[in-house]
Design an enzyme around this catalytic site. Structure first.
Site, PDB file in Angstrom:
ATOM      1  N   LEU A   1       8.047   2.321   5.184  1.00 34.41           N
ATOM      2  CA  LEU A   1       9.128   1.346   5.291  1.00 34.41           C
ATOM      3  C   LEU A   1      10.332   1.733   4.439  1.00 34.41           C
ATOM      4  O   LEU A   1      11.478   1.457   4.822  1.00 34.41           O
ATOM      5  CB  LEU A   1       8.609  -0.051   4.976  1.00 34.41           C
ATOM      6  CG  LEU A   1       7.589  -0.520   6.036  1.00 34.41           C
ATOM      7  CD1 LEU A   1       6.986  -1.855   5.671  1.00 34.41           C
ATOM      8  CD2 LEU A   1       8.211  -0.580   7.405  1.00 34.41           C
TER       9      LEU A   1
ATOM     10  N   THR B   1       0.860  -1.177   0.000  1.00 35.91           N
ATOM     11  CA  THR B   1       0.000   0.000   0.000  1.00 35.91           C
ATOM     12  C   THR B   1       0.902   1.235   0.000  1.00 35.91           C
ATOM     13  O   THR B   1       2.046   1.186   0.449  1.00 35.91           O
ATOM     14  CB  THR B   1      -0.943   0.018   1.220  1.00 35.91           C
ATOM     15  OG1 THR B   1      -0.156   0.008   2.415  1.00 35.91           O
ATOM     16  CG2 THR B   1      -1.869  -1.202   1.204  1.00 35.91           C
TER      17      THR B   1
ATOM     18  N   VAL C   1       1.100   4.294   1.586  1.00 31.67           N
ATOM     19  CA  VAL C   1       1.666   4.903   2.793  1.00 31.67           C
ATOM     20  C   VAL C   1       2.605   3.925   3.498  1.00 31.67           C
ATOM     21  O   VAL C   1       3.670   4.318   3.986  1.00 31.67           O
ATOM     22  CB  VAL C   1       0.559   5.410   3.743  1.00 31.67           C
ATOM     23  CG1 VAL C   1       1.160   6.040   4.995  1.00 31.67           C
ATOM     24  CG2 VAL C   1      -0.340   6.419   3.031  1.00 31.67           C
ATOM     25  N   CYS C   2       2.255   2.657   3.524  1.00 30.17           N
ATOM     26  CA  CYS C   2       3.134   1.658   4.147  1.00 30.17           C
ATOM     27  C   CYS C   2       4.450   1.546   3.389  1.00 30.17           C
ATOM     28  O   CYS C   2       5.517   1.435   4.000  1.00 30.17           O
ATOM     29  CB  CYS C   2       2.437   0.301   4.220  1.00 30.17           C
ATOM     30  SG  CYS C   2       0.991   0.307   5.296  1.00 30.17           S
ATOM     31  N   THR C   3       4.375   1.594   2.074  1.00 30.03           N
ATOM     32  CA  THR C   3       5.592   1.561   1.273  1.00 30.03           C
ATOM     33  C   THR C   3       6.447   2.786   1.572  1.00 30.03           C
ATOM     34  O   THR C   3       7.665   2.668   1.786  1.00 30.03           O
ATOM     35  CB  THR C   3       5.246   1.474  -0.228  1.00 30.03           C
ATOM     36  OG1 THR C   3       4.497   0.277  -0.458  1.00 30.03           O
ATOM     37  CG2 THR C   3       6.504   1.463  -1.088  1.00 30.03           C
TER      38      THR C   3
END
Length: 165
Positions: free
Chosen positions: A49, A42, A44-46
């Site tokens: 991280l 996703t 924002v998660c990408t």
């Protein structure tokens, strides 16, 4: 909810680290930065991280271990690691025991996706206590990376000052 000064709930779970192994929190080099995220692949998660990836040297310089934690399966997490050139482990909490222990489970009800991790960061110090905690009810908000770095640095410094290193 787990808060600063609480004993960090220990866990053993699969970790995607290029293969799939087991990781136990209490056996990791401290401090440990636990970065909970709702889901691999996703946007924002990408972004989150990859920001940890880009700043990993700041954590390694103080001996901190960074672990991402999501409810994704380890095989998906390994592909996510590969696609984003992540060099730290991603813990698979597909049984949701860790998100429940840290009380960071949420649902994306409008999308029909139950039981994912809230975006949250915990720093666990050398004594196994939470020295930093940030939890967002808005999955679109990223953590303050400078504050996380400062917390990891402080936890590492405390360990050196008390001779726990």
């Amino acid at each position: 909810m787990v808060d600063i000064g609480d004993e960090a709930p220990d866990f053993t779970a699969p970790v995607a680290n290029g293969g799939v192994e087991q990781v136990t929190l209490s056996e990791q080099a401290k401090p440990v930065v636990l970065a909970f995220f709702p889901g691999a692949f996703t946007s924002v998660c990408t972004d989150e991280l990859c920001t940890f990836r880009d700043r990993l040297g700041n954590f390694e310089d103080v001996g901190a271990t960074v672990l991402g934690v999501s409810v994704d399966l380890p095989f998906a997490l390994n592909e996510f690691r590969t696609q984003n050139d992540l060099s730290f482990g991603l813990v698979s909490d597909s049984d949701r025991e860790i998100v429940d222990a840290y009380d960071v489970r949420m649902d994306f009800a409008d999308l029909g996706v139950p039981g994912v991790a809230k975006r949250a960061v915990f720093v666990v110090d050398d004594d196994g206590e939470v020295s930093y905690c940030w939890v967002s009810d808005d999955p679109g908000v990223e953590p303050d990376y400078d504050a996380v770095r400062e917390a990891a640095t402080a936890a590492a410094s405390d360990a050196i000052e008390t001779g726990d290193d």
